[in-house]
Design a protein around this motif. Structure first.
Motif, short mmCIF file in Angstrom:
data_model
loop_
_atom_site.label_atom_id
_atom_site.label_comp_id
_atom_site.label_asym_id
_atom_site.label_seq_id
_atom_site.Cartn_x
_atom_site.Cartn_y
_atom_site.Cartn_z
N UNK A 237 0.83 -1.20 0.00
CA UNK A 237 0.00 0.00 0.00
C UNK A 237 0.87 1.25 0.00
N UNK A 238 0.63 2.11 -0.98
CA UNK A 238 1.37 3.37 -1.05
C UNK A 238 1.06 4.22 0.18
N UNK A 239 -0.17 4.16 0.65
CA UNK A 239 -0.54 4.94 1.83
C UNK A 239 0.27 4.50 3.05
N UNK A 240 0.50 3.19 3.16
CA UNK A 240 1.27 2.68 4.30
C UNK A 240 2.74 3.10 4.18
N UNK A 241 3.26 3.11 2.93
CA UNK A 241 4.65 3.56 2.72
C UNK A 241 4.77 5.03 3.13
N UNK A 242 3.82 5.86 2.70
CA UNK A 242 3.83 7.27 3.07
C UNK A 242 3.64 7.44 4.57
N UNK A 243 2.83 6.56 5.16
CA UNK A 243 2.64 6.62 6.60
C UNK A 243 3.93 6.30 7.35
N UNK A 244 4.70 5.34 6.83
CA UNK A 244 6.00 5.03 7.44
C UNK A 244 6.97 6.19 7.32
N UNK A 245 6.93 6.87 6.17
CA UNK A 245 7.79 8.03 5.97
C UNK A 245 7.43 9.14 6.95
N UNK A 246 6.12 9.35 7.16
CA UNK A 246 5.69 10.37 8.11
C UNK A 246 6.05 9.99 9.54
N UNK A 247 5.97 8.69 9.85
CA UNK A 247 6.33 8.23 11.19
C UNK A 247 7.81 8.45 11.49
N UNK A 248 8.64 8.41 10.46
CA UNK A 248 10.07 8.66 10.65
C UNK A 248 10.31 10.09 11.12
N UNK A 249 9.62 11.03 10.48
CA UNK A 249 9.78 12.44 10.83
C UNK A 249 9.31 12.71 12.26
N UNK A 250 8.37 11.88 12.74
CA UNK A 250 7.87 12.05 14.11
C UNK A 250 8.83 11.47 15.15
N UNK A 251 9.98 11.00 14.71
CA UNK A 251 11.01 10.48 15.62
C UNK A 251 12.28 11.33 15.47
N UNK A 252 12.21 12.63 15.72
CA UNK A 252 13.35 13.50 15.44
C UNK A 252 14.58 13.19 16.28
N UNK A 253 14.39 12.78 17.52
CA UNK A 253 15.54 12.52 18.39
C UNK A 253 16.33 11.32 17.89
#
Length: 506
Positions: A237-253
């Motif tokens: 799912x492209x949406x899940x791939x994009x969701x994973x990419x967004x989740x990465x940004x939410x882990x800035x530390x």
């Protein structure tokens, strides 16, 4: 300091259309070679090195660094989808990436890895832009004793990455150390060859990694129909791939920590991404509120690994540009490209051609953004691997692994090593011995031994040589500070466990 005049000149150099026409195919080549176990980034760069002879210097280097950048993430794709690192720099990506795939979260894991690689590459080159002159002076001050402490710190990862019993973790680590000693030592002594001339140069590390991860996992998958058991979860799912990419940004530390750690380790010649990804993973696990979740599909593990191994590219470029020395196999090929265009890296090159240096750095920053789009399309297609029946997938992967090992060694030592280490890896998995500990011992053991021999030869065995080197003392203090808390925590757990079990025994 930043030279603004050179910065403007660098932007003008990048106006050449040829400098950008070579980047997308370079990224794609890197992704493909990185995704096939056994075909490393350095092999891809070496194969396409002759093509750069007909290019100008800047497009030639950007083409090769695009392969470098694409391959940095390409190795994560089979690590996530099949638990088989495409390169040694993606070893720890498999620790949590593959469990996520088994749970049907492969699209999310691919998105996590892609975004972490993009951000890590960007941070690595930003750090290179800001500190290329300063870091070069620091790297020059590192001697054998400092490198020995770095290697010893790497060996402590055996304890951090160990999820089995202490005894099994130590045994697995010792196995890796013993394998790393096969062949001629730095002192010229022959060991562990059993009289075979094929082992004089030691056991090929990449072939061992392919066997421990790829072959052993394929043995474990015998009897299963698909990697993901639930048919509804095999969809990419492209949406899940994009969701994973967004989740990465939410882990800035975790993202920033892994990128900075990877950049720092990448500047040390001979260490590079193979150690950076393991070190970053170990630090992330140590700092986590729930360290027991690592190895079971924790997204933080994927982010830590991929941000570090990608940012180490920028760090390794420091030694190439500032010192004219290759930090690893990939930068060694780049050094060959420099020579083909009659360019020699080093302090004088930076001083006299700062505009070209800045152009290379800016070009690689833009490459990282390009990886975001090329990589997204590539992983969307590659994610379909989970739909392929294992009765078809397993033989293909095994053949590619064996062929890749043969390409590395040029003889049957590679394929034989893959099969032998695959059997060993299968037994280790079956009886609870951590494969990761063996990998750490194998990758770091040779480096530790070599630096120990050189330190002894230079110092003559005099301990005052070490105490007279401030950088060595600082690194030793950091090593103790990083390992002591974990040791104290382990002792506390044992005491608490013993105290809780005593009343029951009574």
């Amino acid at each position: 300091m930043i030279d603004f005049a050179a910065t403007l000149s660098a932007v003008q150099l990048l106006n050449d259309p040829m400098a950008w026409l070579v980047v997308p195919p370079g990224l794609l080549i890197g992704l493909i070679f990185g995704a096939i176990p056994g075909l490393s980034i350095s092999i891809a760069m070496a194969v396409f090195l002759p093509v750069t002879l007909y290019m100008d210097f800047l497009p030639a280097i950007l083409f090769l660094t695009a392969i470098f950048t694409g391959g940095g993430f390409g190795g994560a794709i089979p690590a996530i989808l099949m638990g088989i690192p495409g390169t040694s720099s993606a070893v720890s990506t498999a620790f949590d990436g593959y469990p996520m795939s088994v749970q049907g979260r492969h699209s999310e894991a691919l998105g996590l890895g892609l975004m972490a690689s993009v951000v890590g590459t960007l941070i690595g080159y930003v750090a290179l832009f800001l500190a290329v002159d300063t870091v070069a002076d620091l790297v020059l001050s590192l001697g054998p004793t400092e490198m020995l402490v770095v290697a010893l710190w790497g060996l402590t990862l055996i304890a951090v990455l160990n999820t089995a019993s202490v005894a099994k973790g130590v045994a697995a680590g010792i196995l890796g150390l013993l394998v790393s000693t096969i062949g001629y030592s730095d002192a010229g002594q022959m060991r562990g060859t059993f009289g075979s001339m094929y082992l004089l140069d030691g056991v090929p590390e990449i072939a061992v990694l392919i066997g421990l991860f790829a072959a052993s996992e394929l043995f474990n998958l015998v009897g299963r129909d698909y990697i993901v058991r639930d048919e509804a979860l095999r969809v990419v799912r492209l949406r899940a791939i994009l969701g994973g990419m967004a989740a990465t940004v939410r882990r800035p530390v975790g993202l920033l920590r892994g990128a900075l750690l990877g950049t720092a380790i990448g500047t040390v010649p001979g260490v590079g991404a193979s150690v950076a990804n393991l070190a970053s993973y170990a630090v992330a696990k140590r700092r986590a509120a729930d360290p027991d979740s690592f190895g079971k599909g924790n997204p933080d593990g994927v982010v830590a690994s991929e941000s570090a191994n990608s940012s180490s590219e920028g760090g390794s470029m420091v030694t190439l540009l500032a010192l004219g020395l290759p930090g690893g196999a990939g930068t060694a090929v780049l050094l060959g490209a420099f020579a083909m265009h009659n360019v020699t890296g080093g302090p004088r090159f930076i001083t006299e051609n700062k505009d070209i240096v800045y152009a290379l750095i800016f070009g690689n920053m833009i490459q990282a953004v390009g990886l975001l789009f090329v990589g997204a399309a590539f992983v969307f297609a590659a994610g379909a691997i989970v739909k392929v029946p294992l009765r078809l997938l397993s033989p293909v992967v095994m053949v590619l692994s064996v062929v890749g090992a043969y390409a590395i060694t040029g003889n049957m030592v590679g394929p034989v090593t893959v099969v032998a280490s695959g059997i060993v890896g299968w037994f280790m998995r079956r009886y609870g011995f951590p494969v990761a500990a063996t990998v750490v011992g194998l990758l770091v053991g040779g480096m530790a031994e070599g630096e120990l021999v050189r330190s002894y030869q230079i110092s003559g065995g005099d301990i005052s040589f070490v105490t007279g080197r401030p950088i060595t003392l600082v690194l030793i203090a950091l090593l103790v500070a990083s390992t002591l808390p974990r040791l104290i925590e382990t002792l506390r757990r044992r005491r608490k466990s013993a105290a809780s079990s005593s009343p029951a025994d009574a």
